[in-house]
Design a protein around this motif. Sequence first.
Motif, PDB file in Angstrom:
ATOM      1  N   LEU A   1      -1.144 -40.636 -19.951  1.00 11.47           N
ATOM      2  CA  LEU A   1      -2.393 -41.377 -20.115  1.00 11.47           C
ATOM      3  C   LEU A   1      -3.461 -40.336 -20.379  1.00 11.47           C
ATOM      4  O   LEU A   1      -3.845 -39.589 -19.468  1.00 11.47           O
ATOM      5  CB  LEU A   1      -2.738 -42.182 -18.864  1.00 11.47           C
ATOM      6  CG  LEU A   1      -1.949 -43.469 -18.606  1.00 11.47           C
ATOM      7  CD1 LEU A   1      -0.478 -43.214 -18.373  1.00 11.47           C
ATOM      8  CD2 LEU A   1      -2.543 -44.222 -17.452  1.00 11.47           C
ATOM      9  N   ARG A   2      -3.926 -40.255 -21.634  1.00  6.29           N
ATOM     10  CA  ARG A   2      -4.829 -39.172 -22.025  1.00  6.29           C
ATOM     11  C   ARG A   2      -6.171 -39.746 -22.456  1.00  6.29           C
ATOM     12  O   ARG A   2      -6.326 -40.250 -23.551  1.00  6.29           O
ATOM     13  CB  ARG A   2      -4.205 -38.340 -23.144  1.00  6.29           C
ATOM     14  CG  ARG A   2      -5.081 -37.175 -23.585  1.00  6.29           C
ATOM     15  CD  ARG A   2      -4.310 -36.132 -24.353  1.00  6.29           C
ATOM     16  NE  ARG A   2      -3.661 -36.624 -25.536  1.00  6.29           N
ATOM     17  CZ  ARG A   2      -4.189 -36.597 -26.774  1.00  6.29           C
ATOM     18  NH1 ARG A   2      -5.410 -36.137 -26.964  1.00  6.29           N
ATOM     19  NH2 ARG A   2      -3.487 -37.028 -27.799  1.00  6.29           N
ATOM     20  N   ALA A   3      -7.148 -39.630 -21.554  1.00  6.46           N
ATOM     21  CA  ALA A   3      -8.516 -40.085 -21.821  1.00  6.46           C
ATOM     22  C   ALA A   3      -9.424 -38.872 -21.926  1.00  6.46           C
ATOM     23  O   ALA A   3     -10.397 -38.727 -21.205  1.00  6.46           O
ATOM     24  CB  ALA A   3      -8.980 -41.036 -20.725  1.00  6.46           C
TER      25      ALA A   3
ATOM     26  N   ILE B   1      -1.841 -37.607 -16.207  1.00  4.76           N
ATOM     27  CA  ILE B   1      -3.013 -38.483 -16.306  1.00  4.76           C
ATOM     28  C   ILE B   1      -4.232 -37.583 -16.458  1.00  4.76           C
ATOM     29  O   ILE B   1      -4.513 -36.748 -15.594  1.00  4.76           O
ATOM     30  CB  ILE B   1      -3.115 -39.399 -15.077  1.00  4.76           C
ATOM     31  CG1 ILE B   1      -1.821 -40.231 -14.965  1.00  4.76           C
ATOM     32  CG2 ILE B   1      -4.346 -40.296 -15.184  1.00  4.76           C
ATOM     33  CD1 ILE B   1      -1.729 -41.094 -13.760  1.00  4.76           C
ATOM     34  N   ILE B   2      -4.935 -37.767 -17.592  1.00  6.88           N
ATOM     35  CA  ILE B   2      -5.959 -36.811 -18.000  1.00  6.88           C
ATOM     36  C   ILE B   2      -7.295 -37.515 -18.211  1.00  6.88           C
ATOM     37  O   ILE B   2      -7.372 -38.509 -18.939  1.00  6.88           O
ATOM     38  CB  ILE B   2      -5.546 -36.117 -19.316  1.00  6.88           C
ATOM     39  CG1 ILE B   2      -4.187 -35.416 -19.154  1.00  6.88           C
ATOM     40  CG2 ILE B   2      -6.608 -35.125 -19.780  1.00  6.88           C
ATOM     41  CD1 ILE B   2      -3.539 -35.033 -20.464  1.00  6.88           C
TER      42      ILE B   2
ATOM     43  N   LYS C   1      -9.434 -41.670 -11.742  1.00  4.39           N
ATOM     44  CA  LYS C   1      -9.667 -42.420 -10.510  1.00  4.39           C
ATOM     45  C   LYS C   1      -8.503 -43.391 -10.357  1.00  4.39           C
ATOM     46  O   LYS C   1      -8.356 -44.316 -11.157  1.00  4.39           O
ATOM     47  CB  LYS C   1     -10.990 -43.175 -10.580  1.00  4.39           C
ATOM     48  CG  LYS C   1     -12.199 -42.264 -10.679  1.00  4.39           C
ATOM     49  CD  LYS C   1     -13.476 -43.057 -10.838  1.00  4.39           C
ATOM     50  CE  LYS C   1     -14.658 -42.105 -11.026  1.00  4.39           C
ATOM     51  NZ  LYS C   1     -15.869 -42.835 -11.379  1.00  4.39           N
ATOM     52  N   ILE C   2      -7.725 -43.162  -9.332  1.00 10.49           N
ATOM     53  CA  ILE C   2      -6.496 -43.928  -9.119  1.00 10.49           C
ATOM     54  C   ILE C   2      -6.576 -44.598  -7.759  1.00 10.49           C
ATOM     55  O   ILE C   2      -6.754 -43.929  -6.742  1.00 10.49           O
ATOM     56  CB  ILE C   2      -5.266 -43.006  -9.195  1.00 10.49           C
ATOM     57  CG1 ILE C   2      -5.247 -42.277 -10.546  1.00 10.49           C
ATOM     58  CG2 ILE C   2      -3.986 -43.799  -8.970  1.00 10.49           C
ATOM     59  CD1 ILE C   2      -4.248 -41.133 -10.615  1.00 10.49           C
ATOM     60  N   HIS C   3      -6.444 -45.918  -7.735  1.00 10.12           N
ATOM     61  CA  HIS C   3      -6.505 -46.646  -6.468  1.00 10.12           C
ATOM     62  C   HIS C   3      -5.391 -46.158  -5.541  1.00 10.12           C
ATOM     63  O   HIS C   3      -4.277 -45.843  -5.978  1.00 10.12           O
ATOM     64  CB  HIS C   3      -6.363 -48.149  -6.719  1.00 10.12           C
ATOM     65  CG  HIS C   3      -6.750 -48.962  -5.527  1.00 10.12           C
ATOM     66  ND1 HIS C   3      -5.877 -49.223  -4.489  1.00 10.12           N
ATOM     67  CD2 HIS C   3      -7.929 -49.555  -5.206  1.00 10.12           C
ATOM     68  CE1 HIS C   3      -6.497 -49.957  -3.582  1.00 10.12           C
ATOM     69  NE2 HIS C   3      -7.750 -50.175  -3.993  1.00 10.12           N
ATOM     70  N   ASP C   4      -5.676 -46.113  -4.258  1.00 14.39           N
ATOM     71  CA  ASP C   4      -4.712 -45.620  -3.266  1.00 14.39           C
ATOM     72  C   ASP C   4      -3.398 -46.387  -3.284  1.00 14.39           C
ATOM     73  O   ASP C   4      -2.357 -45.841  -2.935  1.00 14.39           O
ATOM     74  CB  ASP C   4      -5.310 -45.687  -1.857  1.00 14.39           C
ATOM     75  CG  ASP C   4      -6.416 -44.669  -1.645  1.00 14.39           C
ATOM     76  OD1 ASP C   4      -6.511 -43.714  -2.440  1.00 14.39           O
ATOM     77  OD2 ASP C   4      -7.184 -44.841  -0.682  1.00 14.39           O
TER      78      ASP C   4
ATOM     79  N   ASN D   1       0.918 -34.811 -12.709  1.00 10.84           N
ATOM     80  CA  ASN D   1      -0.124 -33.958 -13.265  1.00 10.84           C
ATOM     81  C   ASN D   1      -1.404 -34.779 -13.407  1.00 10.84           C
ATOM     82  O   ASN D   1      -1.451 -35.711 -14.209  1.00 10.84           O
ATOM     83  CB  ASN D   1       0.283 -33.425 -14.637  1.00 10.84           C
ATOM     84  CG  ASN D   1       1.520 -32.566 -14.566  1.00 10.84           C
ATOM     85  OD1 ASN D   1       1.634 -31.710 -13.697  1.00 10.84           O
ATOM     86  ND2 ASN D   1       2.448 -32.805 -15.463  1.00 10.84           N
ATOM     87  N   ILE D   2      -2.408 -34.453 -12.627  1.00 12.40           N
ATOM     88  CA  ILE D   2      -3.711 -35.102 -12.716  1.00 12.40           C
ATOM     89  C   ILE D   2      -4.700 -34.043 -13.170  1.00 12.40           C
ATOM     90  O   ILE D   2      -4.942 -33.071 -12.457  1.00 12.40           O
ATOM     91  CB  ILE D   2      -4.119 -35.737 -11.377  1.00 12.40           C
ATOM     92  CG1 ILE D   2      -3.108 -36.829 -11.005  1.00 12.40           C
ATOM     93  CG2 ILE D   2      -5.542 -36.296 -11.450  1.00 12.40           C
ATOM     94  CD1 ILE D   2      -3.327 -37.460  -9.655  1.00 12.40           C
TER      95      ILE D   2
END
Length: 192
Positions: free
Chosen positions: A53-55, A35-36, A22-25, A12-13
């Motif tokens: 991970l909730r930002a 991931i929020i 922003k997630i590196h490949d 879940n993005i």
Amino acid sequence: MTSRNPERPGVNIIPIHGKTPKIHDTAFIAPGCTIIGDVEIGAGSSIWYNCVLRADVFTIRIGERTNVQDGSVLHCDPPRPGDPDGCPLVIGDDVLIGHMAMVHGCTIHDRGFVGLGAIVMNKAVIGSDAMLAAGAMLTERKVMGERELWAGRPAVKLRDLPEPAIAGMRIGVAHYAENAKHHAKAVAAALG
């Protein structure tokens, strides 16, 4: 809800407040993770099964080759009156975060270690090559120096870490980086 990115099935993005993770490949994000918001995850890092991970209110930054193990929760606090800097969550390179850890608005320097089920609170700092023991609670604004071992609730310094313990943590980082590659292939085969 699943990611719109077919390369990350079962993840879940979720963008919020105009911020998209922003997630590196080369990072491995296991199925079941959420991931929020304003999250950045560096190259070769791994976020394991069922982490959150909730930002949504501030920032989470994770460096390279860091691993966040299964079931961990990462969050932050925004700037407020009297606290204009807020409590971003800043995690360096080659960090190990054990299963079911709660990491909130703190700083973990390169090669820091957070044990299983440990809690790290706002504005706490874990120094480079330092270890917070399993089940420990590092309370607000406590600062662990480099190469220190802390334990307890609340956590206190027990001793400085010897070289074999430091070497063991580095082996753990290498293990998770390699294991993440295997899981990425297994997930792609199972869910692809």
